[in-house]
Enzyme design. Structure first.
Site, PDB file in Angstrom:
ATOM      1  N   TYR A 136     -71.844 -95.272   0.450  1.00  0.00           N
ATOM      2  CA  TYR A 136     -70.636 -95.721   0.630  1.00  0.00           C
ATOM      3  C   TYR A 136     -70.467 -96.981   0.314  1.00  0.00           C
ATOM      4  O   TYR A 136     -69.517 -97.227  -0.219  1.00  0.00           O
ATOM      5  CB  TYR A 136     -70.714 -95.773   2.299  1.00  0.00           C
ATOM      6  CG  TYR A 136     -69.378 -95.986   2.790  1.00  0.00           C
ATOM      7  CD1 TYR A 136     -68.205 -95.077   3.005  1.00  0.00           C
ATOM      8  CD2 TYR A 136     -68.758 -97.105   3.023  1.00  0.00           C
ATOM      9  CE1 TYR A 136     -67.041 -95.152   3.232  1.00  0.00           C
ATOM     10  CE2 TYR A 136     -67.409 -97.432   3.179  1.00  0.00           C
ATOM     11  CZ  TYR A 136     -66.600 -96.418   3.417  1.00  0.00           C
ATOM     12  OH  TYR A 136     -65.226 -96.761   3.773  1.00  0.00           O
ATOM     13  N   PHE A 154     -41.172 -99.176 -15.384  1.00  0.00           N
ATOM     14  CA  PHE A 154     -41.846 -97.910 -15.374  1.00  0.00           C
ATOM     15  C   PHE A 154     -41.652 -97.310 -13.781  1.00  0.00           C
ATOM     16  O   PHE A 154     -41.452 -98.276 -12.812  1.00  0.00           O
ATOM     17  CB  PHE A 154     -43.383 -97.977 -15.588  1.00  0.00           C
ATOM     18  CG  PHE A 154     -44.085 -96.811 -15.590  1.00  0.00           C
ATOM     19  CD1 PHE A 154     -43.813 -95.807 -16.616  1.00  0.00           C
ATOM     20  CD2 PHE A 154     -44.615 -96.344 -14.566  1.00  0.00           C
ATOM     21  CE1 PHE A 154     -44.247 -94.673 -16.625  1.00  0.00           C
ATOM     22  CE2 PHE A 154     -45.305 -94.982 -14.565  1.00  0.00           C
ATOM     23  CZ  PHE A 154     -45.219 -94.119 -15.509  1.00  0.00           C
ATOM     24  N   THR A 155     -41.572 -95.929 -13.485  1.00  0.00           N
ATOM     25  CA  THR A 155     -41.154 -95.598 -12.463  1.00  0.00           C
ATOM     26  C   THR A 155     -41.989 -96.206 -11.233  1.00  0.00           C
ATOM     27  O   THR A 155     -41.584 -96.380 -10.097  1.00  0.00           O
ATOM     28  CB  THR A 155     -41.258 -94.095 -12.253  1.00  0.00           C
ATOM     29  OG1 THR A 155     -42.473 -93.718 -12.897  1.00  0.00           O
ATOM     30  CG2 THR A 155     -40.320 -93.429 -13.593  1.00  0.00           C
ATOM     31  N   ASP A 180     -49.486-104.050 -17.442  1.00  0.00           N
ATOM     32  CA  ASP A 180     -49.886-102.791 -17.188  1.00  0.00           C
ATOM     33  C   ASP A 180     -50.500-102.338 -18.355  1.00  0.00           C
ATOM     34  O   ASP A 180     -50.014-101.940 -19.393  1.00  0.00           O
ATOM     35  CB  ASP A 180     -48.457-102.122 -16.885  1.00  0.00           C
ATOM     36  CG  ASP A 180     -48.661-100.580 -16.479  1.00  0.00           C
ATOM     37  OD1 ASP A 180     -49.862-100.292 -16.829  1.00  0.00           O
ATOM     38  OD2 ASP A 180     -47.907 -99.858 -16.181  1.00  0.00           O
ATOM     39  N   LYS A 228     -55.009 -92.399 -18.314  1.00  0.00           N
ATOM     40  CA  LYS A 228     -54.637 -92.424 -19.693  1.00  0.00           C
ATOM     41  C   LYS A 228     -55.647 -93.018 -20.486  1.00  0.00           C
ATOM     42  O   LYS A 228     -56.350 -92.237 -21.035  1.00  0.00           O
ATOM     43  CB  LYS A 228     -53.357 -93.461 -19.574  1.00  0.00           C
ATOM     44  CG  LYS A 228     -52.374 -93.386 -18.325  1.00  0.00           C
ATOM     45  CD  LYS A 228     -51.757 -91.864 -18.211  1.00  0.00           C
ATOM     46  CE  LYS A 228     -51.054 -91.883 -17.050  1.00  0.00           C
ATOM     47  NZ  LYS A 228     -50.258 -92.817 -16.524  1.00  0.00           N
ATOM     48  N   ARG A 240     -37.237 -88.235 -19.389  1.00  0.00           N
ATOM     49  CA  ARG A 240     -37.440 -89.722 -19.199  1.00  0.00           C
ATOM     50  C   ARG A 240     -35.924 -90.167 -19.487  1.00  0.00           C
ATOM     51  O   ARG A 240     -35.589 -90.691 -20.391  1.00  0.00           O
ATOM     52  CB  ARG A 240     -38.325 -90.430 -20.126  1.00  0.00           C
ATOM     53  CG  ARG A 240     -39.854 -90.076 -19.936  1.00  0.00           C
ATOM     54  CD  ARG A 240     -40.700 -90.681 -18.968  1.00  0.00           C
ATOM     55  NE  ARG A 240     -40.435 -90.247 -17.599  1.00  0.00           N
ATOM     56  CZ  ARG A 240     -41.415 -90.551 -16.404  1.00  0.00           C
ATOM     57  NH1 ARG A 240     -42.390 -91.155 -16.918  1.00  0.00           N
ATOM     58  NH2 ARG A 240     -41.016 -90.319 -15.418  1.00  0.00           N
ATOM     59  N   PHE A 292     -38.040 -87.547  -9.870  1.00  0.00           N
ATOM     60  CA  PHE A 292     -38.497 -86.837 -11.155  1.00  0.00           C
ATOM     61  C   PHE A 292     -39.497 -86.002 -10.896  1.00  0.00           C
ATOM     62  O   PHE A 292     -39.856 -84.908 -11.595  1.00  0.00           O
ATOM     63  CB  PHE A 292     -38.719 -87.635 -12.334  1.00  0.00           C
ATOM     64  CG  PHE A 292     -39.721 -88.722 -12.144  1.00  0.00           C
ATOM     65  CD1 PHE A 292     -39.489 -89.993 -11.472  1.00  0.00           C
ATOM     66  CD2 PHE A 292     -40.820 -88.585 -12.665  1.00  0.00           C
ATOM     67  CE1 PHE A 292     -40.538 -90.884 -11.158  1.00  0.00           C
ATOM     68  CE2 PHE A 292     -42.022 -89.464 -12.498  1.00  0.00           C
ATOM     69  CZ  PHE A 292     -41.766 -90.699 -11.536  1.00  0.00           C
TER      70      PHE A 292
HETATM   71  C1  LIG Z   1     -49.375 -93.247 -15.343  1.00  0.00           C
HETATM   72  C2  LIG Z   1     -48.820 -94.768 -15.409  1.00  0.00           C
HETATM   73  C3  LIG Z   1     -48.628 -95.542 -14.299  1.00  0.00           C
HETATM   74  C4  LIG Z   1     -49.043 -94.907 -12.805  1.00  0.00           C
HETATM   75  O1  LIG Z   1     -50.680 -94.606 -12.992  1.00  0.00           O
HETATM   76  P1  LIG Z   1     -51.124 -93.348 -11.919  1.00  0.00           P
HETATM   77  O2  LIG Z   1     -52.513 -93.219 -12.366  1.00  0.00           O
HETATM   78  O3  LIG Z   1     -50.343 -92.168 -12.343  1.00  0.00           O
HETATM   79  O4  LIG Z   1     -50.751 -93.784 -10.507  1.00  0.00           O
HETATM   80  C5  LIG Z   1     -48.435 -96.975 -14.423  1.00  0.00           C
HETATM   81  N1  LIG Z   1     -47.857 -97.223 -15.479  1.00  0.00           N
HETATM   82  C6  LIG Z   1     -47.800 -96.647 -16.842  1.00  0.00           C
HETATM   83  C7  LIG Z   1     -47.449 -97.108 -18.064  1.00  0.00           C
HETATM   84  C8  LIG Z   1     -48.383 -95.343 -16.483  1.00  0.00           C
HETATM   85  O5  LIG Z   1     -48.402 -94.598 -17.695  1.00  0.00           O
END
Ligand SMILES: *Cc1c(COP(=O)(O)O)cnc(C)c1O
Length: 401
Positions: free
Chosen positions: A16, A68-69, A159, A202, A326, A393
């Site tokens: 844990y 970004f969303t 980011d 990513k 997008r 979306f």
């Molecule tokens: C995917 C993404 C996020 C969010 O990450 P999640 O792992 O999907 O929560 C934030 N910023 C960018 C540029 C992304 O491509």
């Protein structure tokens, strides 16, 4: 994932607290991104939630190089207002500019002057910029943003979701970086920021996971407490030990020049194929996706009738290739007025998962896009029949007009 990552999955230490896989992850982040402290999260938005809650207070302004969303939503939920400070070329799909993700320093400086540095908790720099077409930020620009924010005592959070791809573009396009490795460039780039949020899905080559990285010990202390509320203990943050191991190994593999060249090269291959066929795409081709310009496909469809969503749907009907809107759907509504945001770009993102597809898959995708392009005069728009409250979306539903 690679064989080495899968082998790591068999080495999960599911204690844990203090799983050894956490320390491997921490070491990989420290070594390759250069930050001092690491807080694991279940994915990128978990890290965004922690950062926004810690630093943003109601009434603040958070500048960023295009929204970004999930990032913007967390900023808004914390009471902040996102302000776009990206260079104007980013909103033009055909402008052939090498670093379309750059921050416009004049716009940033004016914002700070207008609202005062006290209301700007940090600048959020995304590298690469997803919503602009996977476009990179130059090292020179990052250095200038650091210089400007230092004068005002404002932090920078990266980011870093696709910062390795960004480092590759710097190597390829920016003077003085041709002979340097991507790993080395990445570390320099991150050194101009105070920390980052990361979606491990990513660049880090895993199926799930993320992290928040920080240099300030006081902020780390706060984050490692807050993560217990929303994610899990600060040595797993919602991930299993095996997942942290796969991510630690993924980070090591992700910064290899051969890997990233092959990855971006495959995207470039699809992009060039579409350009040759006369299909309108965002130029230059970005790091992780080819972006179709839906406005150029469908001048007959007004933005309220969702041209990019229409294109994504028609592409799926044609071939089963699933792409991502997008445009206006992704942009959502203004949190004050409730009106749609009307972004300049109406794009469809053909996002390419790394290490999954062959060149033949790219060919099939291109054939389908070209077929849909030839049918463009007959396309009609869509009506939204279900709209969820947040991040619409992901779950909205549409019917054809
Ligand atoms: C995917 C993404 C996020 C969010 O990450 P999640 O792992 O999907 O929560 C934030 N910023 C960018 C540029 C992304 O491509």
């Amino acid at each position: 994932m690679s064989d080495w990552q899968w082998a790591g999955m068999m080495m999960g230490d599911e204690a844990y607290a203090g799983s050894r896989n956490f320390y491997h992850l921490e070491e990989a982040v420290q070594h390759h991104y250069g930050y001092k402290y690491v807080v694991p999260t279940h994915q990128g938005r978990g890290a965004e939630n922690l950062l926004s809650r810690m630093l943003i207070k109601p009434g603040d302004f958070v500048p960023g190089n295009m929204y970004f969303t999930t990032t913007r939503l967390h900023q808004e939920l914390a009471g902040g207002t996102f302000v776009d400070v990206i260079v104007p070329e980013a909103h033009d799909p055909v402008a052939e500019v090498p670093f379309k993700g750059n921050v416009d320093l004049n716009v940033l400086e004016k914002l700070i002057q207008r609202v005062g540095a006290d209301l700007v908790p940090y600048v959020c720099v995304a590298a690469t910029v997803n919503m602009a077409g996977g476009q990179p930020v130059s090292m020179a620009n990052m250095r200038e943003v650091r210089e400007l924010t230092r004068r005002h005592g404002i932090r920078i959070f990266l980011d870093a979701t696709r910062a390795v791809e960004n480092a590759y573009f710097i190597q390829q396009r920016e003077a003085g970086y041709r002979e340097r490795g991507v790993a080395d460039i990445l570390k320099e780039f991150c050194s101009y920021s105070d920390g980052c949020t990361m979606s491990g899905k990513k660049d880090s080559l895993v199926n799930i996971g993320g992290w928040l990285a920080l240099n300030d010990p006081a902020l780390y202390e706060e984050a490692s407490n807050l993560v217990v509320v929303y994610e899990g203990l600060h040595t797993y943050g919602g991930m299993a030990g095996r997942d942290m191991e796969a991510m630690a190994r993924g980070i090591v593999e992700s910064v290899q020049d051969d890997h990233i060249r092959a990855r971006v090269g495959q995207v470039e291959y699809l992009g060039q194929k579409l350009i040759k066929a006369g299909v309108p795409v965002v130029r230059p081709i970005g790091g992780h996706a080819v972006y179709l310009d839906a406005r150029a496909f469908y001048p007959q469809i007004v933005q309220d009738q969702f041209p990019a969503q229409t294109l994504a749907a028609l592409l799926y009907e044609d071939s089963g290739v699933r792409a991502m809107e997008r445009g206006i759907v992704s942009a959502g509504r203004d949190s004050d007025t409730g009106e749609h945001h009307y972004p300049a770009l109406e794009l469809v993102r053909l996002t390419i998962p790394r290490r999954v597809y062959t060149q033949a898959h790219m060919d099939v995708t291109a054939e389908s896009v070209v077929a849909v392009y030839h049918e463009r005069p007959s396309a009609r728009g869509l009506r939204m029949v279900y709209e969820p409250r947040y991040l619409r979306f992901f779950q909205a539903r549409f019917s054809p007009l």
